[in-house]
Design an enzyme around this catalytic site. Structure first.
Site, PDB file in Angstrom:
ATOM      1  N   TYR A  34       0.827  -1.207   0.000  1.00 41.13           N
ATOM      2  CA  TYR A  34       0.000   0.000   0.000  1.00 41.13           C
ATOM      3  C   TYR A  34       0.866   1.264   0.000  1.00 41.13           C
ATOM      4  O   TYR A  34       1.839   1.367   0.731  1.00 41.13           O
ATOM      5  CB  TYR A  34      -0.984  -0.001   1.184  1.00 41.13           C
ATOM      6  CG  TYR A  34      -2.058  -1.083   1.071  1.00 41.13           C
ATOM      7  CD1 TYR A  34      -2.283  -1.760  -0.138  1.00 41.13           C
ATOM      8  CD2 TYR A  34      -2.843  -1.434   2.157  1.00 41.13           C
ATOM      9  CE1 TYR A  34      -3.256  -2.752  -0.243  1.00 41.13           C
ATOM     10  CE2 TYR A  34      -3.816  -2.438   2.050  1.00 41.13           C
ATOM     11  CZ  TYR A  34      -4.009  -3.089   0.846  1.00 41.13           C
ATOM     12  OH  TYR A  34      -4.969  -4.076   0.748  1.00 41.13           O
ATOM     13  N   GLU A  57     -18.654   3.187  -9.574  1.00 40.80           N
ATOM     14  CA  GLU A  57     -18.939   3.167 -11.019  1.00 40.80           C
ATOM     15  C   GLU A  57     -20.391   3.505 -11.290  1.00 40.80           C
ATOM     16  O   GLU A  57     -21.272   3.118 -10.519  1.00 40.80           O
ATOM     17  CB  GLU A  57     -18.650   1.762 -11.581  1.00 40.80           C
ATOM     18  CG  GLU A  57     -17.162   1.495 -11.742  1.00 40.80           C
ATOM     19  CD  GLU A  57     -16.893   0.035 -12.063  1.00 40.80           C
ATOM     20  OE1 GLU A  57     -17.638  -0.542 -12.881  1.00 40.80           O
ATOM     21  OE2 GLU A  57     -15.951  -0.516 -11.468  1.00 40.80           O
TER      22      GLU A  57
HETATM   23  N1  LIG Z   1      -6.891  -8.377  -0.395  1.00 44.56           N
HETATM   24  C1  LIG Z   1      -6.955  -7.656  -1.478  1.00 44.56           C
HETATM   25  O1  LIG Z   1      -6.582  -8.084  -2.579  1.00 44.56           O
HETATM   26  C2  LIG Z   1      -7.508  -6.264  -1.387  1.00 44.56           C
HETATM   27  C3  LIG Z   1      -7.792  -5.537  -2.560  1.00 44.56           C
HETATM   28  C4  LIG Z   1      -8.330  -4.254  -2.417  1.00 44.56           C
HETATM   29  C5  LIG Z   1      -8.571  -3.727  -1.151  1.00 44.56           C
HETATM   30  N2  LIG Z   1      -8.263  -4.459  -0.043  1.00 44.56           N
HETATM   31  C6  LIG Z   1      -8.561  -3.927   1.328  1.00 44.56           C
HETATM   32  O2  LIG Z   1      -9.927  -3.599   1.389  1.00 44.56           O
HETATM   33  C7  LIG Z   1     -10.097  -2.258   1.877  1.00 44.56           C
HETATM   34  C8  LIG Z   1     -11.351  -1.669   1.365  1.00 44.56           C
HETATM   35  O3  LIG Z   1     -11.370  -1.601  -0.059  1.00 44.56           O
HETATM   36  P1  LIG Z   1     -12.243  -0.491  -0.776  1.00 44.56           P
HETATM   37  O4  LIG Z   1     -11.663   0.843  -0.465  1.00 44.56           O
HETATM   38  O5  LIG Z   1     -12.412  -0.870  -2.193  1.00 44.56           O
HETATM   39  O6  LIG Z   1     -13.613  -0.658   0.061  1.00 44.56           O
HETATM   40  P2  LIG Z   1     -15.072  -0.058   0.093  1.00 44.56           P
HETATM   41  O7  LIG Z   1     -15.397   0.102   1.536  1.00 44.56           O
HETATM   42  O8  LIG Z   1     -15.958  -0.939  -0.737  1.00 44.56           O
HETATM   43  O9  LIG Z   1     -14.990   1.351  -0.623  1.00 44.56           O
HETATM   44  C9  LIG Z   1     -14.487   2.467   0.026  1.00 44.56           C
HETATM   45  C10 LIG Z   1     -14.596   3.661  -0.885  1.00 44.56           C
HETATM   46  O10 LIG Z   1     -15.962   3.988  -1.072  1.00 44.56           O
HETATM   47  C11 LIG Z   1     -16.165   5.332  -0.674  1.00 44.56           C
HETATM   48  N3  LIG Z   1     -17.479   5.425   0.008  1.00 44.56           N
HETATM   49  C12 LIG Z   1     -17.854   4.809   1.122  1.00 44.56           C
HETATM   50  N4  LIG Z   1     -19.131   5.118   1.439  1.00 44.56           N
HETATM   51  C13 LIG Z   1     -19.547   5.975   0.502  1.00 44.56           C
HETATM   52  C14 LIG Z   1     -20.748   6.647   0.315  1.00 44.56           C
HETATM   53  N5  LIG Z   1     -21.780   6.517   1.163  1.00 44.56           N
HETATM   54  N6  LIG Z   1     -20.837   7.449  -0.751  1.00 44.56           N
HETATM   55  C15 LIG Z   1     -19.798   7.586  -1.606  1.00 44.56           C
HETATM   56  N7  LIG Z   1     -18.607   6.962  -1.463  1.00 44.56           N
HETATM   57  C16 LIG Z   1     -18.487   6.147  -0.406  1.00 44.56           C
HETATM   58  C17 LIG Z   1     -15.050   5.675   0.295  1.00 44.56           C
HETATM   59  O11 LIG Z   1     -14.778   7.062   0.288  1.00 44.56           O
HETATM   60  P3  LIG Z   1     -14.459   7.851   1.670  1.00 44.56           P
HETATM   61  O12 LIG Z   1     -13.101   7.419   2.123  1.00 44.56           O
HETATM   62  O13 LIG Z   1     -14.475   9.279   1.273  1.00 44.56           O
HETATM   63  O14 LIG Z   1     -15.543   7.489   2.646  1.00 44.56           O
HETATM   64  C18 LIG Z   1     -13.908   4.867  -0.274  1.00 44.56           C
HETATM   65  O15 LIG Z   1     -13.261   5.555  -1.331  1.00 44.56           O
HETATM   66  C19 LIG Z   1      -8.796  -1.562   1.476  1.00 44.56           C
HETATM   67  O16 LIG Z   1      -8.517  -0.417   2.272  1.00 44.56           O
HETATM   68  C20 LIG Z   1      -7.791  -2.659   1.698  1.00 44.56           C
HETATM   69  O17 LIG Z   1      -7.444  -2.697   3.072  1.00 44.56           O
HETATM   70  C21 LIG Z   1      -7.760  -5.702  -0.135  1.00 44.56           C
END
Ligand SMILES: NC(=O)c1ccc[n+]([C@@H]2O[C@H](COP(=O)([O-])OP(=O)(O)OC[C@H]3O[C@@H](n4cnc5c(N)ncnc54)[C@H](OP(=O)(O)O)[C@@H]3O)[C@@H](O)[C@H]2O)c1
Length: 288
Positions: free
Chosen positions: A47, A209
């Site tokens: 990260y 998206e």
């Molecule tokens: N193991 C793997 O291969 C892998 C791959 C990818 C990610 N990960 C882990 O998974 C975690 C989460 O992934 P993700 O960030 O894709 O998760 P997510 O929780 O599905 O999406 C978070 C994103 O959505 C936005 N968001 C949340 N609520 C919202 C709302 N009500 N309206 C508009 N936007 C909203 C957030 O913005 P704000 O920050 O502004 O709230 C943030 O940019 C990562 O931090 C990482 O630790 C693991």
């Protein structure tokens, strides 16, 4: 009882891959998360191009939180060409030497003596279960890693490793908009073998998206917001939480209010018909 919180805070976008928080902003977010009951933090060596673990480690030192109050997940294996690692090609390395070296880096960067969980980030065609077992046994006996798991592994890939290692977790891409793991045997395998499930991108592509799927879902989700007195992200998280594999969402939000919403979503129970209405709307067809 598992010390891991039911909502896990993902740190992928806390550093240079996203919000680029200052140390004080980061320590404030760590303290806020903990005050909400979110004690488990998800990291990976890569990260921020191998920089975010160190940024978190510095911020944590300045916070009022003690290491014993939190749990750290980190990952290894992806070798990603970046400023920190001038490689020719992105690849995966699961040699015992690389795994143990990578953990040493994570410990140093996070400024901690142990990881609560180490995950192999992505499956590799070249992974050798005996080699991986060698690294895991060494790290466990040295007290540097308490438990192990995988991420993005199929049931067959998990079975290959469990012949040599104790795999306690699989972190999968899983959400209302990406529910493949619920149908291809992955979540069944986790339940059958009592392997803990974590979901990355638990909100899927809903906010990221503007495609046919999210356009189909939005009016249905928004109607349910009224029914359940909830926000859209809470409906998506409640849908995931209701799966019997007890999937722990790894939420990516960097906002305290949304972390609180995520915790509060655990109290929402959708009716079985609403659960399937969301699923069929997401898939774009009725259940067979
Ligand atoms: N193991 C793997 O291969 C892998 C791959 C990818 C990610 N990960 C882990 O998974 C975690 C989460 O992934 P993700 O960030 O894709 O998760 P997510 O929780 O599905 O999406 C978070 C994103 O959505 C936005 N968001 C949340 N609520 C919202 C709302 N009500 N309206 C508009 N936007 C909203 C957030 O913005 P704000 O920050 O502004 O709230 C943030 O940019 C990562 O931090 C990482 O630790 C693991």
């Amino acid at each position: 009882m598992s010390p891991f919180s039911k909502i896990i805070a993902g740190t992928m976008t806390w550093g240079t891959w996203g919000k680029n928080f200052t140390p004080s902003e980061m320590s404030a977010l760590i303290e806020s998360a903990l005050s909400l009951g979110i004690s488990t933090f998800d990291h990976a060596d890569i990260y921020g191009g191998y920089t975010t673990e160190a940024a978190f480690g510095t911020a944590f030192k300045d916070s009022k939180v003690d290491r014993s109050q939190v749990q750290y997940i980190s990952k290894c294996g992806i070798q990603y060409p970046s400023e920190a690692r001038p490689l020719n090609v992105k690849h995966y390395d699961y040699s015992a030497e690389h795994i143990t070296w990578s953990v040493e880096q994570s410990l140093q960067n996070l400024n901690t003596e142990y990881l609560d969980v180490l995950l192999l980030h992505r499956p590799s065609p070249l992974m050798d279960p005996q080699e991986i077992a060698k690294a895991f046994e060494q790290l466990k006996s040295q007290g540097k890693v308490k438990s192990f798991g995988v991420s993005n592994f199929t049931p067959a890939q998990m079975s290959l490793l469990s012949t040599e290692n104790l795999i306690e977790w699989n972190q999968l891409e899983c959400s209302l908009t990406q529910s493949k793991a619920m149908f291809d045997g992955t979540t069944n395998h986790l339940m059958q073998h009592q392997i803990g499930a974590m979901a990355w991108s638990p909100l899927g592509s809903y906010f990221k998206e503007d495609n046919e799927q999210s356009q189909r879902l939005r009016p249905i989700v928004q109607k349910m917001c009224t029914t359940y007195n909830a926000t859209e992200d809470q409906i998506l998280l409640a849908w995931l939480h209701q799966h019997p594999a007890q999937i722990r969402p790894v939420v990516g939000t960097t906002q305290e209010a949304r972390l609180k919403d995520a915790m509060d979503a655990l109290a929402i129970t959708l009716t079985i018909q609403d659960w399937f209405l969301l699923l069929e709307t997401s898939l774009g067809h009725r259940m067979p």
